[in-house]
Enzyme design. Sequence first.
Site, PDB file in Angstrom:
ATOM      1  N   ARG A  53       3.620  -0.075  13.167  1.00 21.31           N
ATOM      2  CA  ARG A  53       3.327  -1.376  12.568  1.00 21.31           C
ATOM      3  C   ARG A  53       3.426  -1.236  11.059  1.00 21.31           C
ATOM      4  O   ARG A  53       2.674  -0.479  10.452  1.00 21.31           O
ATOM      5  CB  ARG A  53       1.924  -1.832  12.986  1.00 21.31           C
ATOM      6  CG  ARG A  53       1.486  -3.104  12.290  1.00 21.31           C
ATOM      7  CD  ARG A  53       0.151  -3.644  12.834  1.00 21.31           C
ATOM      8  NE  ARG A  53      -0.210  -4.825  12.079  1.00 21.31           N
ATOM      9  CZ  ARG A  53      -1.252  -4.923  11.252  1.00 21.31           C
ATOM     10  NH1 ARG A  53      -2.085  -3.895  11.095  1.00 21.31           N
ATOM     11  NH2 ARG A  53      -1.489  -6.025  10.588  1.00 21.31           N
TER      12      ARG A  53
ATOM     13  N   GLN B 154       0.808  -1.221   0.000  1.00 19.57           N
ATOM     14  CA  GLN B 154       0.000   0.000   0.000  1.00 19.57           C
ATOM     15  C   GLN B 154       0.843   1.274   0.000  1.00 19.57           C
ATOM     16  O   GLN B 154       0.337   2.335  -0.341  1.00 19.57           O
ATOM     17  CB  GLN B 154      -0.948  -0.012   1.207  1.00 19.57           C
ATOM     18  CG  GLN B 154      -1.978  -1.120   1.100  1.00 19.57           C
ATOM     19  CD  GLN B 154      -2.940  -1.149   2.273  1.00 19.57           C
ATOM     20  OE1 GLN B 154      -2.634  -1.702   3.308  1.00 19.57           O
ATOM     21  NE2 GLN B 154      -4.102  -0.535   2.112  1.00 19.57           N
TER      22      GLN B 154
ATOM     23  N   GLU C  72      -5.499   1.854  -1.456  1.00 15.41           N
ATOM     24  CA  GLU C  72      -6.504   1.115  -0.698  1.00 15.41           C
ATOM     25  C   GLU C  72      -7.060  -0.047  -1.540  1.00 15.41           C
ATOM     26  O   GLU C  72      -8.210  -0.077  -1.929  1.00 15.41           O
ATOM     27  CB  GLU C  72      -7.602   2.072  -0.204  1.00 15.41           C
ATOM     28  CG  GLU C  72      -8.752   1.437   0.576  1.00 15.41           C
ATOM     29  CD  GLU C  72      -8.350   0.438   1.660  1.00 15.41           C
ATOM     30  OE1 GLU C  72      -7.352   0.667   2.370  1.00 15.41           O
ATOM     31  OE2 GLU C  72      -9.030  -0.585   1.776  1.00 15.41           O
ATOM     32  N   TRP C  73      -6.195  -0.990  -1.881  1.00 16.96           N
ATOM     33  CA  TRP C  73      -6.576  -2.237  -2.533  1.00 16.96           C
ATOM     34  C   TRP C  73      -7.502  -1.987  -3.731  1.00 16.96           C
ATOM     35  O   TRP C  73      -7.162  -1.172  -4.584  1.00 16.96           O
ATOM     36  CB  TRP C  73      -7.170  -3.199  -1.498  1.00 16.96           C
ATOM     37  CG  TRP C  73      -6.283  -3.352  -0.291  1.00 16.96           C
ATOM     38  CD1 TRP C  73      -6.551  -2.959   0.987  1.00 16.96           C
ATOM     39  CD2 TRP C  73      -4.943  -3.910  -0.231  1.00 16.96           C
ATOM     40  NE1 TRP C  73      -5.482  -3.228   1.825  1.00 16.96           N
ATOM     41  CE2 TRP C  73      -4.487  -3.819   1.113  1.00 16.96           C
ATOM     42  CE3 TRP C  73      -4.076  -4.483  -1.178  1.00 16.96           C
ATOM     43  CZ2 TRP C  73      -3.229  -4.268   1.525  1.00 16.96           C
ATOM     44  CZ3 TRP C  73      -2.829  -4.930  -0.766  1.00 16.96           C
ATOM     45  CH2 TRP C  73      -2.424  -4.828   0.552  1.00 16.96           C
TER      46      TRP C  73
ATOM     47  N   ASN D 271      -1.757 -10.635   8.614  1.00 14.64           N
ATOM     48  CA  ASN D 271      -2.791  -9.611   8.737  1.00 14.64           C
ATOM     49  C   ASN D 271      -4.110 -10.142   8.194  1.00 14.64           C
ATOM     50  O   ASN D 271      -4.195 -10.526   7.025  1.00 14.64           O
ATOM     51  CB  ASN D 271      -2.423  -8.367   7.937  1.00 14.64           C
ATOM     52  CG  ASN D 271      -3.520  -7.311   8.010  1.00 14.64           C
ATOM     53  OD1 ASN D 271      -3.729  -6.721   9.066  1.00 14.64           O
ATOM     54  ND2 ASN D 271      -4.253  -7.099   6.921  1.00 14.64           N
TER      55      ASN D 271
ATOM     56  N   TRP E  82      -4.902   3.283  11.661  1.00 13.17           N
ATOM     57  CA  TRP E  82      -4.758   3.074  10.220  1.00 13.17           C
ATOM     58  C   TRP E  82      -5.211   4.362   9.549  1.00 13.17           C
ATOM     59  O   TRP E  82      -6.376   4.662   9.633  1.00 13.17           O
ATOM     60  CB  TRP E  82      -5.606   1.891   9.724  1.00 13.17           C
ATOM     61  CG  TRP E  82      -5.332   1.680   8.260  1.00 13.17           C
ATOM     62  CD1 TRP E  82      -5.974   2.273   7.212  1.00 13.17           C
ATOM     63  CD2 TRP E  82      -4.295   0.873   7.700  1.00 13.17           C
ATOM     64  NE1 TRP E  82      -5.388   1.904   6.036  1.00 13.17           N
ATOM     65  CE2 TRP E  82      -4.362   1.045   6.307  1.00 13.17           C
ATOM     66  CE3 TRP E  82      -3.304   0.048   8.237  1.00 13.17           C
ATOM     67  CZ2 TRP E  82      -3.472   0.398   5.439  1.00 13.17           C
ATOM     68  CZ3 TRP E  82      -2.443  -0.593   7.374  1.00 13.17           C
ATOM     69  CH2 TRP E  82      -2.540  -0.405   5.981  1.00 13.17           C
TER      70      TRP E  82
ATOM     71  N   TYR F  39     -13.076  -1.902  12.360  1.00 14.17           N
ATOM     72  CA  TYR F  39     -13.583  -0.794  11.544  1.00 14.17           C
ATOM     73  C   TYR F  39     -15.080  -0.548  11.741  1.00 14.17           C
ATOM     74  O   TYR F  39     -15.524   0.574  11.770  1.00 14.17           O
ATOM     75  CB  TYR F  39     -13.288  -1.037  10.056  1.00 14.17           C
ATOM     76  CG  TYR F  39     -11.808  -0.852   9.766  1.00 14.17           C
ATOM     77  CD1 TYR F  39     -11.275   0.416   9.562  1.00 14.17           C
ATOM     78  CD2 TYR F  39     -10.931  -1.932   9.774  1.00 14.17           C
ATOM     79  CE1 TYR F  39      -9.918   0.607   9.349  1.00 14.17           C
ATOM     80  CE2 TYR F  39      -9.564  -1.748   9.564  1.00 14.17           C
ATOM     81  CZ  TYR F  39      -9.071  -0.479   9.351  1.00 14.17           C
ATOM     82  OH  TYR F  39      -7.728  -0.282   9.162  1.00 14.17           O
TER      83      TYR F  39
HETATM   84  C1  FCB Z   1      -7.874  -3.428   6.567  1.00 13.35           C
HETATM   85  C2  FCB Z   1      -6.519  -3.730   5.938  1.00 13.35           C
HETATM   86  C3  FCB Z   1      -5.691  -2.513   5.652  1.00 13.35           C
HETATM   87  C4  FCB Z   1      -6.533  -1.363   5.127  1.00 13.35           C
HETATM   88  C5  FCB Z   1      -7.728  -1.127   5.999  1.00 13.35           C
HETATM   89  C6  FCB Z   1      -8.584   0.034   5.561  1.00 13.35           C
HETATM   90  O1  FCB Z   1      -8.746  -4.473   6.311  1.00 13.35           O
HETATM   91  O2  FCB Z   1      -5.781  -4.561   6.808  1.00 13.35           O
HETATM   92  O3  FCB Z   1      -4.669  -2.887   4.744  1.00 13.35           O
HETATM   93  O4  FCB Z   1      -6.854  -1.576   3.809  1.00 13.35           O
HETATM   94  O5  FCB Z   1      -8.504  -2.285   6.053  1.00 13.35           O
END
Ligand code: FCB
Length: 437
Positions: free
Chosen positions: A69, A12, A396-397, A157, A389, A283
């Site tokens: 981290r 990322q 973001e993936w 993770n 985070w 989240y």
């Molecule tokens: C989590 C991921 C992290 C990031 C956050 C928003 O699931 O571990 O890499 O993308 O969401």
Amino acid sequence: MFLWGTATAAYQIEGAVHEDGRGVSIWDTFAHEPGRTRDGHTGDVACDHYHRWREDVALMSGLGLNAYRFSIAWPRVQPTGSGAVNEKGLDFYDRLVDTLLAAGVQPVPTLFHWDLPQALQDRGGWMSRETAERFAEYAAIAARRLADRVPLWITLNEPFVHMAFGYAMGVHAPGQALMTDALPAAHHQLLGHGLAVRALRAAGARQVALTNNCTPVRAASADEADVKAAEAYDTLHNRLFNDPVVLGRYPDLSAYTAALDFLQDGDLETIAAPLDALGINYYQPTRIAAPTAEGLPFTDAGITGHPTTAFGWPVVPDGLRELLTGLTSRYGAALPPILVTENGCSQDDVLTEHGTVEDAGRIAFLRGHIEAMRQAMAAGVDVRGYFVWSLLDNFEWAEGYHQRFGLVHVDFATQRRTPKASYAWLKEFLAGQNTDT
Ligand code: FCB
């Protein structure tokens, strides 16, 4: 010492995907396939952290946090996932660790944050048992180089998200849509974790943890069908990844699979190797109703009545308290100490003409969640750290660069970093903290 940190992941932020002998990862492959990510974004450059890491460490020490981290990219260390070690790849993390320590920041590396070497994917990836064995070898290589200076290690993770998004639904790399046939990818990740715990300790790691993505699950109503569906979802998302690690057994998976034919003698003992901490990424909570069609035994009913992030995720700080106290009541004395290894939100942040980013929503988010964590601690949950985070806006993936999670704004055209209002808020907050609590 209570750990206050931020979190990032290699693919990322690093970029530099062809440098210093790095091999190809499944995210390089996936992001370059048409239609996989929003606007075809890739991590080829990302935050260019591979070149700008000194500036990024300075941003961290400027915040006054005491931990960081990050993840180590397996394809930098072993370009094909097995065999020869790429010393130049290890050198990067070696320098990073030394610079963090000199800045008073404890490095907390995660060994696998989804960027599997493509060569291992070509042999089945986490659907193959062999990947678990290769992962333990790679863990030992990393620890032999760094464990003299790195006390705490995180193996994986979010194995749930990697299984669900990567192997069941195909919206993340490696892009397979196996639905419930993806369960071996859960087991082999967990087995890889257990084998890595052993390998890490043998190579001198003092503390080892696993990071799971967990969600408090609420039934959409008190109807028996909704309650049953909520239990089924809780099993798949939370218990599938916590029970074997904490209790040494799988929950009842009969709603998903006829037989656990991937399970071999001794696996559960390996997976349940004692841990020094359990990392929890939180989240949002989940609301579940009875299934509406054939297939999975639940439907996501959506949380309503709360503000949402730019991602559309509901903002429910109390869900963190609910989650942490729930884990403690479920597992009791068997539960290792908790680290909140990720928590944060995406916002439509705008860099103003004055060069500021006024992200009041993120400040409220962090304040609320830290308060909820403290309530859980006051109720007896043993929490040892909290990581935001993320440090930087990043890749973001599947959403590419469209979701901004950083305390620091990144202009992806110029790589200019601009600390947001939340950065200043966190700095002030941390200055007022006694790090023992
Ligand atoms: C989590 C991921 C992290 C990031 C956050 C928003 O699931 O571990 O890499 O993308 O969401």
